[in-house]
Write a protein that holds these residues in place. Structure first.
Motif, PDB file in Angstrom:
ATOM      1  N   TYR A   1      54.502  46.862  42.007  1.00 51.73           N
ATOM      2  CA  TYR A   1      55.146  46.064  40.643  1.00 51.73           C
ATOM      3  C   TYR A   1      55.192  46.837  39.443  1.00 51.73           C
ATOM      4  O   TYR A   1      54.829  48.213  39.647  1.00 51.73           O
ATOM      5  N   PHE A   2      55.971  46.358  38.677  1.00 50.56           N
ATOM      6  CA  PHE A   2      56.352  47.087  37.547  1.00 50.56           C
ATOM      7  C   PHE A   2      55.564  46.915  36.243  1.00 50.56           C
ATOM      8  O   PHE A   2      55.469  45.949  36.067  1.00 50.56           O
ATOM      9  N   TYR A   3      55.003  48.102  35.922  1.00 48.86           N
ATOM     10  CA  TYR A   3      54.314  47.949  34.668  1.00 48.86           C
ATOM     11  C   TYR A   3      54.064  49.468  33.860  1.00 48.86           C
ATOM     12  O   TYR A   3      54.140  50.197  34.749  1.00 48.86           O
ATOM     13  N   PRO A   4      54.414  49.454  32.481  1.00 49.22           N
ATOM     14  CA  PRO A   4      54.503  50.861  32.135  1.00 49.22           C
ATOM     15  C   PRO A   4      53.223  51.682  32.269  1.00 49.22           C
ATOM     16  O   PRO A   4      53.364  52.803  32.541  1.00 49.22           O
ATOM     17  N   ASP A   5      52.031  51.064  32.540  1.00 39.88           N
ATOM     18  CA  ASP A   5      50.927  52.031  32.661  1.00 39.88           C
ATOM     19  C   ASP A   5      50.638  52.097  34.072  1.00 39.88           C
ATOM     20  O   ASP A   5      49.727  52.730  34.739  1.00 39.88           O
ATOM     21  N   LEU A   6      51.590  51.581  35.087  1.00 36.73           N
ATOM     22  CA  LEU A   6      51.528  51.978  36.512  1.00 36.73           C
ATOM     23  C   LEU A   6      52.721  52.891  36.622  1.00 36.73           C
ATOM     24  O   LEU A   6      53.744  52.432  37.075  1.00 36.73           O
ATOM     25  N   PRO A   7      52.486  54.216  36.592  1.00 35.84           N
ATOM     26  CA  PRO A   7      53.513  55.170  36.721  1.00 35.84           C
ATOM     27  C   PRO A   7      54.494  55.039  37.943  1.00 35.84           C
ATOM     28  O   PRO A   7      55.626  55.406  37.925  1.00 35.84           O
ATOM     29  N   LYS A   8      53.766  55.013  39.145  1.00 36.56           N
ATOM     30  CA  LYS A   8      54.632  55.125  40.260  1.00 36.56           C
ATOM     31  C   LYS A   8      55.285  53.705  40.524  1.00 36.56           C
ATOM     32  O   LYS A   8      56.173  53.968  41.259  1.00 36.56           O
ATOM     33  N   GLY A   9      55.084  52.761  39.844  1.00 38.34           N
ATOM     34  CA  GLY A   9      55.767  51.720  40.194  1.00 38.34           C
ATOM     35  C   GLY A   9      54.915  50.687  41.486  1.00 38.34           C
ATOM     36  O   GLY A   9      55.325  49.864  41.735  1.00 38.34           O
ATOM     37  N   TYR A  10      53.793  51.464  41.795  1.00 43.91           N
ATOM     38  CA  TYR A  10      52.938  50.845  42.836  1.00 43.91           C
ATOM     39  C   TYR A  10      51.735  51.332  42.631  1.00 43.91           C
ATOM     40  O   TYR A  10      51.527  52.628  42.239  1.00 43.91           O
ATOM     41  N   GLN A  11      50.798  50.616  43.210  1.00 45.54           N
ATOM     42  CA  GLN A  11      49.193  51.250  42.730  1.00 45.54           C
ATOM     43  C   GLN A  11      48.832  51.405  44.407  1.00 45.54           C
ATOM     44  O   GLN A  11      49.204  50.714  45.231  1.00 45.54           O
ATOM     45  N   ILE A  12      48.348  52.449  44.635  1.00 43.32           N
ATOM     46  CA  ILE A  12      47.640  52.764  45.979  1.00 43.32           C
ATOM     47  C   ILE A  12      46.381  52.077  46.077  1.00 43.32           C
ATOM     48  O   ILE A  12      45.444  52.258  45.415  1.00 43.32           O
ATOM     49  N   SER A  13      46.103  51.464  47.115  1.00 41.78           N
ATOM     50  CA  SER A  13      45.132  50.521  47.174  1.00 41.78           C
ATOM     51  C   SER A  13      44.687  50.369  48.854  1.00 41.78           C
ATOM     52  O   SER A  13      45.345  51.215  49.509  1.00 41.78           O
ATOM     53  N   GLN A  14      43.712  49.540  49.296  1.00 38.15           N
ATOM     54  CA  GLN A  14      43.659  49.214  50.567  1.00 38.15           C
ATOM     55  C   GLN A  14      44.032  47.926  50.731  1.00 38.15           C
ATOM     56  O   GLN A  14      43.385  47.018  49.795  1.00 38.15           O
ATOM     57  N   PHE A  15      44.605  47.446  51.797  1.00 34.10           N
ATOM     58  CA  PHE A  15      44.857  46.059  51.896  1.00 34.10           C
ATOM     59  C   PHE A  15      44.485  45.453  53.298  1.00 34.10           C
ATOM     60  O   PHE A  15      43.478  44.708  53.170  1.00 34.10           O
ATOM     61  N   GLU A  16      45.041  45.659  54.383  1.00 30.63           N
ATOM     62  CA  GLU A  16      44.659  45.118  55.337  1.00 30.63           C
ATOM     63  C   GLU A  16      43.387  45.818  56.306  1.00 30.63           C
ATOM     64  O   GLU A  16      42.225  45.119  56.736  1.00 30.63           O
ATOM     65  N   LEU A  17      43.270  47.081  55.935  1.00 28.72           N
ATOM     66  CA  LEU A  17      42.025  47.786  56.611  1.00 28.72           C
ATOM     67  C   LEU A  17      41.141  48.421  55.478  1.00 28.72           C
ATOM     68  O   LEU A  17      41.337  49.607  55.174  1.00 28.72           O
ATOM     69  N   PRO A  18      40.292  47.783  54.918  1.00 32.63           N
ATOM     70  CA  PRO A  18      39.563  48.707  53.832  1.00 32.63           C
ATOM     71  C   PRO A  18      38.611  49.248  54.519  1.00 32.63           C
ATOM     72  O   PRO A  18      38.124  49.337  55.577  1.00 32.63           O
ATOM     73  N   ILE A  19      37.813  50.237  53.464  1.00 35.68           N
ATOM     74  CA  ILE A  19      37.005  51.092  54.240  1.00 35.68           C
ATOM     75  C   ILE A  19      35.590  50.567  54.377  1.00 35.68           C
ATOM     76  O   ILE A  19      34.677  51.026  55.193  1.00 35.68           O
ATOM     77  N   VAL A  20      35.091  49.398  53.738  1.00 33.26           N
ATOM     78  CA  VAL A  20      33.868  48.884  53.865  1.00 33.26           C
ATOM     79  C   VAL A  20      34.306  47.404  54.097  1.00 33.26           C
ATOM     80  O   VAL A  20      34.821  46.809  53.577  1.00 33.26           O
ATOM     81  N   GLY A  21      33.683  46.834  55.229  1.00 30.86           N
ATOM     82  CA  GLY A  21      33.957  45.497  55.692  1.00 30.86           C
ATOM     83  C   GLY A  21      32.524  44.745  55.336  1.00 30.86           C
ATOM     84  O   GLY A  21      31.869  44.835  54.293  1.00 30.86           O
ATOM     85  N   LEU A  22      32.397  43.637  56.199  1.00 26.02           N
ATOM     86  CA  LEU A  22      31.448  42.506  55.593  1.00 26.02           C
ATOM     87  C   LEU A  22      29.849  43.038  55.322  1.00 26.02           C
ATOM     88  O   LEU A  22      29.505  43.880  56.424  1.00 26.02           O
ATOM     89  N   GLY A  23      29.315  42.606  54.280  1.00 25.67           N
ATOM     90  CA  GLY A  23      28.029  43.152  54.006  1.00 25.67           C
ATOM     91  C   GLY A  23      27.408  41.970  53.195  1.00 25.67           C
ATOM     92  O   GLY A  23      28.226  40.903  53.211  1.00 25.67           O
ATOM     93  N   GLU A  24      25.939  42.235  52.509  1.00 25.71           N
ATOM     94  CA  GLU A  24      25.658  41.267  51.713  1.00 25.71           C
ATOM     95  C   GLU A  24      24.535  41.755  50.839  1.00 25.71           C
ATOM     96  O   GLU A  24      24.041  43.080  50.962  1.00 25.71           O
ATOM     97  N   LEU A  25      24.124  41.112  49.815  1.00 29.17           N
ATOM     98  CA  LEU A  25      23.428  41.513  48.747  1.00 29.17           C
ATOM     99  C   LEU A  25      22.375  40.201  48.474  1.00 29.17           C
ATOM    100  O   LEU A  25      22.843  39.134  48.525  1.00 29.17           O
ATOM    101  N   THR A  26      21.037  40.335  48.446  1.00 26.73           N
ATOM    102  CA  THR A  26      20.151  39.387  47.977  1.00 26.73           C
ATOM    103  C   THR A  26      19.757  39.385  46.539  1.00 26.73           C
ATOM    104  O   THR A  26      19.364  40.367  45.925  1.00 26.73           O
ATOM    105  N   VAL A  27      20.090  38.203  45.938  1.00 34.59           N
ATOM    106  CA  VAL A  27      19.690  38.022  44.668  1.00 34.59           C
ATOM    107  C   VAL A  27      18.455  36.796  44.449  1.00 34.59           C
ATOM    108  O   VAL A  27      18.221  36.391  45.330  1.00 34.59           O
ATOM    109  N   ASN A  28      17.849  37.118  43.353  1.00 35.09           N
ATOM    110  CA  ASN A  28      16.715  36.193  42.987  1.00 35.09           C
ATOM    111  C   ASN A  28      17.072  35.425  41.727  1.00 35.09           C
ATOM    112  O   ASN A  28      17.167  35.807  40.809  1.00 35.09           O
TER     113      ASN A  28
END
Lengths: 478, 486
Positions: free
Chosen positions: A81-108
């Motif tokens: 996407y285009f935006y002046p604060d995004l110099p390459k015109g794209y952000q490098i991210s992870q989409f289909e295969l992220p580094i961390v999969g399904l997990g959980e957190l217990t809250v009270n």
């Protein structure tokens, strides 16, 4: 109708690596604009990204801490996407295969435990900042932040109230700080949150249409923004309208949310695997090496505090709210014999109050663990009373000297000599005939009056237990 | 024999022996560049910049601090960022861009003491097969100035063919080194993907782009590639594999060499005259002791459509950075941010670049991604597998580089597909990531050069150079100079 709220949170945690995720520029906060943006961050023609392995290790650490599946092969993708604060015109991210999969957190929440699912956590780069003030109708761009590593943590839509959302967010905040992967500074934007909020009639299975709330960068705002949004959505539906899928901005000044862009206006990001970066491959050895660096996690530490120090669940929770506070507490205990409860009261009571008042972090406490322990030891050996100890604490805090010096200098040593206390009691009884009469006539509540008078006469130094005991004896005789 | 007729290997020896200075050499090439500027082979020539480097080289040679390339003049394709010199990539949008850093390739040449003669013309962002898409105008083929030199490294090819530079760097995404080398009668090698660093080489299609070298001879190519190649920690796609001494194996015997001939490369669409030149070259190889085996690359007919999905897809994203915000052209008048983007890019990019950005953005857009991008990735895998299968039967693959010799300027500019089909034999090699080479092998009836295509196994550039060098020991096609440029 009764409504049920459904909330999912997306948290962006800046990883505290020294350099950026794909370049060697520094990530330090607060430098002059554009002084920490190298050729790669500026997206000059021809430059290429190189993965900072430290960011991957931190992501793995997080994955292990939430019991998630760590993907041995994850893929970087370009989000265009285009935006002046995004110099390459794209952000490098992870989409289909992220580094961390399904997990959980217990809250009270209100004494009830609840498990919140974490869908995934992926690595990506932060954008720069657009500055709209001070440029006479133009926009300034600061690319210092561009390329700072982010871990985007996406929860399942498992939360049913703003309270649960805040509990989850706080838990996550505590965790990333325990793990030392994010400094958690919400004001500087190191820990940011977007909330997906929808409502549905209670009992309905399908989710309602959601709105994504942005710009909610404090725990208080998260709670308020969600509350307001829930009300807005219920209002819309109850007055015959439909909630539209959109991104809404929280305005903390006016305490409202307003539409930023609708689904139709949303970008088609044209994600595709970044050909400049090979898949991120982790071997067992690397993952196991990271596992070895995992600290004792907050829940486990709390359980241990309950068992090992005999604390209440509440106290243990307070004392393990941050790794530094827990370390401080344990350090105080290490200097004491049987003083765990006393130490707990002082650390979560007096010390925390002073720190709060001066908005200091435990690591900035002017009284270190050994000093506090020496103060508590004087209470234990009855050199001073708890009340006097508070005065000594204040003096040590103010930098007036060591605990023993202050007790000495100010003559605060507790009076435990029976004869001396009896002498004071005699004087008090002699000077307060009216009250003595009242006591004799059965008004036992004046007993407190006598205790107060004796303590006052001793300048607070008389041992309160002894005073009680001796007073009873004396009054029985009059 | 004037220096412009000499190879780098000979120039290097004379420099080392003190027979000529780098300043003299550099000046003589600068004079030729000026004399033949109607070829339009260069975008930027900075004589002072070049002569300063030459002086420094001479000083180092005198001090005995020199290597084989010290003082040797080389021209660089204007796609490589050069610190202190204009780097335009053949585009208006970068017509004011001076890079603040050197590409890794440039840095390596600098470290070796080579002199940068100038920056050569090219198709805009390397998108073209004829050098007609350059903002700086078409380059002329020295063999017939009404004809194209090929592209996108057309300026480099024309410069070496006309002996305006003893060697020039190029890049090859779908044939951009081999095709112009073939059309101008010079030697050009595109190494395996990952062999030469892409850092500082302006990206067209990142998964296909590969830098290489264009020279008169295979031994020069060996000498220069040895300098250019190697792992670069700044390029995550560069491969950490030792660079062999390509020069050392040039004279290996070709007895028993198995040459694979893909049936698909000799079928319909191949010009008869090109075919007979290739056949004559194969006969020469047989004399050298090689044997030919028939092979098949069954999916090669899918290579062009596959390439024209993948390359534009990557390009559409790679070229997003040219937005007028930080460097390069920015439209003068605009009303808001979107208007600035639109006007800047409308003014800054040429028609072919715009066409590919559109194709690429379309192929990646929601709802089309699976049908185009993903499907093309699958085809790419199949095309690569074809080669792996073929190399079980042979050591190298040979065939034509292009279906025809150079065509007339303007002939194919209105028909993009006809233009794209020029790269039908070269594109599969990029999709597979293999090394490929073009060697001068003769001429057609009107005197236009024909190239022989040699394709090698992964990271076996040494074999290609050896095979090319042995051929050049028994033929003199590579020594032919276009009339008027002797």
């Amino acid at each position: 109708m009764e409504w049920e709220t459904v909330i999912g949170l997306e948290v962006h945690a800046q990883l505290q690596t020294k350099s950026k995720i794909f370049s060697s520029a520094s990530t330090a906060y607060g430098a002059e604009p554009n002084t920490q943006a190298c050729n790669v961050d500026l997206a000059l023609p021809g430059v290429l990204p190189v993965m900072n392995v430290e960011a991957a290790r931190m992501a793995v650490k997080f994955g292990l801490a939430i019991g998630a599946k760590v993907n041995k092969r994850s893929v970087f993708a370009r989000k265009n996407y285009f935006y002046p604060d995004l110099p390459k015109g794209y952000q490098i991210s992870q989409f289909e295969l992220p580094i961390v999969g399904l997990g959980e957190l217990t809250v009270n929440v209100d004494g009830q435990e609840k498990v919140i699912g974490i869908t995934r956590a992926h690595l990506e780069e932060d954008a720069g900042k657009s500055l709209h003030e001070d440029f006479q109708g133009m926009t300034g761009v600061d690319l210092n932040r561009a390329g700072t590593p982010l871990l985007e943590i996406v929860s399942e839509p498992d939360m049913r109230s703003s309270k649960e959302a805040v509990a989850y967010l706080k838990k996550l905040h505590k965790l990333v700080r325990y793990l030392e992967i994010c400094d958690g500074n919400m004001q500087e934007g190191s820990f940011r949150c977007d909330a997906n909020v929808s409502v549905r009639p209670k009992g309905q299975k399908e989710f309602g249409t959601r709105a994504e709330l942005k710009n909610i960068n404090s725990f208080r705002f998260v709670e308020k923004a969600i509350e307001i949004e829930i009300e807005r959505q219920i209002d819309v539906i109850e007055s015959g309208g439909k909630v539209v899928q959109e991104t809404r901005l929280y305005d903390s000044v006016n305490d409202t949310t307003r539409s930023m862009r609708s689904k139709e206006e949303a970008n088609d990001y044209r994600y595709f695997p970044d050909p400049d970066l090979p898949p991120l491959v982790l071997d067992d050895e690397t993952i196991e090496a990271v596992r070895k660096t995992l600290p004792e996690l907050p829940d486990i530490k709390r359980e241990r505090f309950i068992k090992e120090y005999g604390l209440t669940a509440y106290d243990a929770g307070v004392l393990t709210s941050s790794r530094e506070l827990a370390d401080y507490y344990e350090s105080v205990c290490s200097f004491l014999k049987d003083g765990a409860k006393l130490a707990a009261n002082w650390v979560s009571g007096e010390l925390s109050a002073y720190l709060n008042k001066e908005t200091k972090d435990i690591t900035e406490s002017p009284i270190n663990a050994e000093q506090l322990a020496s103060l508590l030891a004087r209470i234990q050996d009855q050199t001073i009373s708890g009340k006097i100890a508070k005065d000594v604490f204040e003096a040590v805090w103010a930098g007036e000297g060591s605990v023993d010096d202050i007790i000495d200098k100010k003559g605060l040593k507790q009076i435990t000599d029976t004869g001396a206390i009896e002498k004071i009691i005699d004087e008090v009884l002699a000077n307060n005939n009216t009250q003595v009469e009242q006591y004799k006539n059965g008004q036992e509540k004046v007993f407190g009056f006598f205790v107060g008078q004796v303590m006052k006469a001793s300048k607070g130094k008389a041992n309160p237990g002894q005073v009680n005991e001796l007073l009873k004896k004396k009054l029985a005789l009059v | 024999m004037s220096y412009h007729q000499k190879t780098i290997t000979k120039i290097s020896a004379d420099l080392q022996a003190g027979k000529v200075s780098s300043v003299e050499l550099t000046q003589s090439f600068l004079d030729r560049i000026e004399k033949f500027k109607e070829l339009n082979a260069f975008i930027t020539v900075d004589p002072d910049f070049a002569l300063d480097q030459a002086k420094a080289a001479d000083a180092n040679i005198k001090k005995g601090k020199s290597s084989a390339l010290t003082g040797c003049p080389v021209a660089h394709k204007d796609i490589f960022c050069t610190d202190g010199l204009l780097t335009t990539c053949g585009s208006k949008i970068l017509s004011n861009f001076v890079a603040p850093y050197d590409a890794t390739v440039i840095k390596k040449f600098k470290t070796a003491g080579s002199v940068t003669l100038g920056k050569t013309n090219m198709d805009e962002f390397a998108m073209g097969s004829s050098n007609e898409t350059s903002y700086y105008g078409v380059v002329k083929n020295p063999w017939d100035q009404d004809k194209v030199p090929g592209g996108s490294s057309g300026g480099s090819a024309a410069a070496v063919a006309a002996r305006l530079a003893p060697a020039a760097t190029g890049t090859d995404t779908g044939g951009s080194i081999r095709q112009p080398a073939a059309l101008t009668g010079i030697t050009g090698i595109k190494p395996s993907y990952g062999r030469v660093s892409r850092y500082g080489m302006i990206a067209f299609a990142s998964s296909l782009d590969q830098g290489g070298i264009m020279t008169q001879t295979a031994d020069d190519a060996a000498l220069l590639l040895r300098e250019m190649a190697g792992f670069d920690e700044r390029d995550s796609t560069s491969v950490d594999q030792a660079v062999p001494d390509y020069v050392a194996t040039l004279n290996d015997n070709l007895k028993g060499l198995k040459i694979g001939l893909p049936e698909e490369y000799f079928g319909e669409g191949l010009d008869n005259e090109v075919a007979s030149v290739v056949e004559a070259a194969l006969a020469e190889y047989k004399k050298l002791g090689a044997e030919t085996v028939p092979i098949s690359l069954p999916n090669s007919n899918l290579a062009v459509p596959c390439y024209y999905v993948l390359a534009p897809a990557e390009a559409s994203s790679n070229l997003s950075r040219f937005d007028g915000v930080r460097y390069g052209l920015r439209a003068k008048e605009y009303t808001n941010l979107d208007d600035m983007y639109e006007k800047t890019r409308a003014e800054g990019f040429g028609a072919e670049v715009k066409r590919r950005i559109m194709i690429g953005a379309y192929a990646l857009s929601a709802g089309y991604y699976d049908a185009y991008y993903l499907k093309a990735q699958q085809l790419r895998r199949m095309i690569a597998d074809d080669f792996t299968e073929a190399f079980k039967k042979c050591d190298v693959i040979m065939g034509p580089v292009t279906p025809t010799t150079a065509f007339k300027i303007g002939d194919k500019t209105d028909d993009p597909v006809a233009m794209y089909l020029n790269d039908i034999y070269t594109i599969p090699v990029n999709l597979a990531g293999l090394p490929g080479m073009s060697i001068p092998a003769g001429f057609d009836k009107v005197g236009m050069p024909v190239g022989l295509h040699v394709i090698g196994q992964y990271f076996n550039e040494a074999k290609l150079l050896n095979v090319a060098h042995q051929y050049q020991q028994v033929t003199d096609w590579h020594q032919q100079i276009p009339p008027g440029f002797e």
